[in-house]
Design an enzyme around this catalytic site. Structure first.
Site, short mmCIF file in Angstrom:
data_model
loop_
_atom_site.label_atom_id
_atom_site.label_comp_id
_atom_site.label_asym_id
_atom_site.label_seq_id
_atom_site.Cartn_x
_atom_site.Cartn_y
_atom_site.Cartn_z
N LYS A 126 -1.41 -86.59 12.94
CA LYS A 126 -1.32 -85.19 13.39
C LYS A 126 -1.87 -85.03 14.81
CE LYS A 126 -3.32 -80.90 13.60
NZ LYS A 126 -4.67 -80.40 13.85
N ASP A 144 -0.39 -79.38 9.98
CA ASP A 144 -1.74 -79.34 9.42
C ASP A 144 -1.68 -78.61 8.09
OD1 ASP A 144 -1.37 -76.68 10.08
OD2 ASP A 144 -2.91 -76.64 11.63
#
Length: 222
Positions: A126, A144
């Site tokens: 991420k 997320d």
């Protein structure tokens, strides 16, 4: 006449249109001045709010705002500055070590390469995706827990984890929209569809996509 929920393509089209109306501009939430300071800021944002990170980073940049100076700074000093962000022992070591790696292996530059970024300490998929999209402008869809939650509420994924959700969102939305859209979803989630503020039956996008939904939408945790 029975109220019908929108079909998936109708949801996709509506979500894109509504988010563009609400958030035509998508400033990067983390204050930074180059790829290195963005990389460090994103690393600090793990289990911490962007707001808190932005309060802490000015003092960190005073200490060091480039890999060479950061690698020279004592880890304990880095740790003391970033303590309010949480996980400071791990994060300070990661910042120090990755700064050294950037000097030794990448001439002090942040690599513009997903695989290379993911090898750096403290940098997961991420974080690497955020840097690729926000620092270098490459299409990426960083997912997320907040985007994971909204994607489930909006019926865009049945993914049990962020990796599956990322694949589903990339398949549904045009590649050119990914970088902007991931920020638009984050902004909308904070303002209208937070974990506590909406359960899938409250906010405008949830109720427009699923007008027939009567019960809260159960979320599979990432």
């Amino acid at each position: 006449m029975a109220v019908k929920n929108l079909l998936k393509q109708e949801r996709v089209d509506y979500i894109q249109q509504r988010l563009e109306e609400l958030y035509p501009e998508t400033p990067v939430p983390l204050d930074h001045k180059d790829p290195y300071t963005l990389l460090v800021a994103v690393l600090l944002s793990a289990q911490c709010t962007d707001e808190r990170v932005n309060q802490v980073t000015p003092a960190l940049w005073e200490l060091a705002d480039n890999p060479r100076d950061m690698a020279k700074a004592p880890v304990e000093q880095i740790k003391a500055v970033i303590r309010p962000c949480g996980l400071s022992p791990q994060k300070s070591k990661a910042i120090s070590t990755l700064s050294q790696i950037l000097i030794n292996e990448y001439h002090g530059e942040v690599p513009e390469n997903m695989a290379a970024l993911e090898t750096l300490p403290g940098v997961g998929h991420k974080t690497a995706s955020v840097v690729m999209s926000q620092a270098f402008g490459h299409p990426a869809f960083p997912v997320d827990t907040h985007i994971h939650r909204l994607a489930q509420r909006w019926g865009l994924t049945s993914g049990k984890n962020v990796a599956q959700t990322e694949k589903d969102l990339k398949r549904l939305f045009p590649r050119d929209n990914w970088n902007k859209l991931h920020l638009q979803i984050i902004f909308y989630g904070r303002e209208y569809c937070s974990a506590r503020g909406c359960d899938g039956t409250v906010c405008e996008i949830c109720t427009t996509c699923y007008p027939a939904r009567k019960n809260p939408k159960k979320i599979k945790k990432a």
